[in-house]
Design a protein around this motif. Sequence first.
Motif, PDB file in Angstrom:
ATOM      1  N   ARG A   1       0.871  -1.065  -0.004  1.00 31.32           N
ATOM      2  CA  ARG A   1       0.060   0.029  -0.041  1.00 31.32           C
ATOM      3  C   ARG A   1       1.009   1.141  -0.041  1.00 31.32           C
ATOM      4  N   ALA A   2       0.439   2.082  -0.779  1.00 34.16           N
ATOM      5  CA  ALA A   2       1.350   3.600  -0.949  1.00 34.16           C
ATOM      6  C   ALA A   2       0.221   4.706  -1.222  1.00 34.16           C
TER       7      ALA A   2
ATOM      8  N   THR B   1       3.548   8.504  -8.824  1.00 36.40           N
ATOM      9  CA  THR B   1       2.477   7.434  -9.125  1.00 36.40           C
ATOM     10  C   THR B   1       2.811   6.494 -10.133  1.00 36.40           C
TER      11      THR B   1
ATOM     12  N   LEU C   1       5.455   3.971  -8.893  1.00 36.16           N
ATOM     13  CA  LEU C   1       4.904   2.962  -8.152  1.00 36.16           C
ATOM     14  C   LEU C   1       4.263   1.845  -8.835  1.00 36.16           C
TER      15      LEU C   1
ATOM     16  N   VAL D   1       3.127  -1.946  -7.289  1.00 37.65           N
ATOM     17  CA  VAL D   1       2.638  -1.741  -6.087  1.00 37.65           C
ATOM     18  C   VAL D   1       1.172  -2.054  -6.065  1.00 37.65           C
TER      19      VAL D   1
ATOM     20  N   ILE E   1      -2.504   1.762  -4.873  1.00 39.49           N
ATOM     21  CA  ILE E   1      -1.845   2.845  -4.692  1.00 39.49           C
ATOM     22  C   ILE E   1      -3.084   4.032  -4.661  1.00 39.49           C
TER      23      ILE E   1
ATOM     24  N   ALA F   1      -3.181   4.660 -10.867  1.00 39.65           N
ATOM     25  CA  ALA F   1      -3.435   4.899  -9.754  1.00 39.65           C
ATOM     26  C   ALA F   1      -4.863   3.960  -9.406  1.00 39.65           C
TER      27      ALA F   1
END
Length: 222
Positions: free
Chosen positions: A75-76, A91, A94, A99, A102, A120
Amino acid sequence: MQRSKPTDKRVLVIGMGRFGSSLALELMAHGWEVLGMDSNSRLVQAYADSLTHTVVADATDDEALRQVGAHEFSRAVVSIGTQLEESILATSLLVDMEVPHIWAKAISRRHGRILQQIGAHQVVLPEHDMGERVAHLVSGRMLDYVEIEENFALGKTRAPREMLGRKLGDTGVRSRHGITVVCIKRHGDQFTYATAETVPQKGDVIVVAGKTNDVEKFAEIN
């Protein structure tokens, strides 16, 4: 090192401004481990004793992100916001690191659409959403308001006169107004789920769900 499992309560928060720091502290209060990251050393130092870990690093630098282990988080949150180019690039990096979850802060719907287009998973517009919510409260139409997604909302309001003393199933509220009464609260009691047999009384507070325009119109009945 292996990527964090989805059940791990660890999260990377990039950007320690007002939104990012508030989010990070709230997550800490709920038992999460938070790595706060910002290129501003003063901000990082300010929260060094409040978060699990903090680091001064450039979120637009792929190598810097990998050095802090960003690719190992499940999780980010990218809360940079005002610097559009940095927000979009961080973004994107990631996303490239795969990931799984996001979240990204946007300052406009256009910014938000770009963040979604690059990958995202969830876009947050805190200023826009709060402004919209407060506008509904100030106008007096609702006691509370939350837009779940574009064109669908929850609204808290007083039960209108046309419902009082009648079973919800007999009011035809869904066919007449396009909304569903989700729950109801009597004075001094807690909210309970509403059913077709529920009979609203004067002063009851109800929560309704439906398309945004339908919820707004329903709240104006009284």
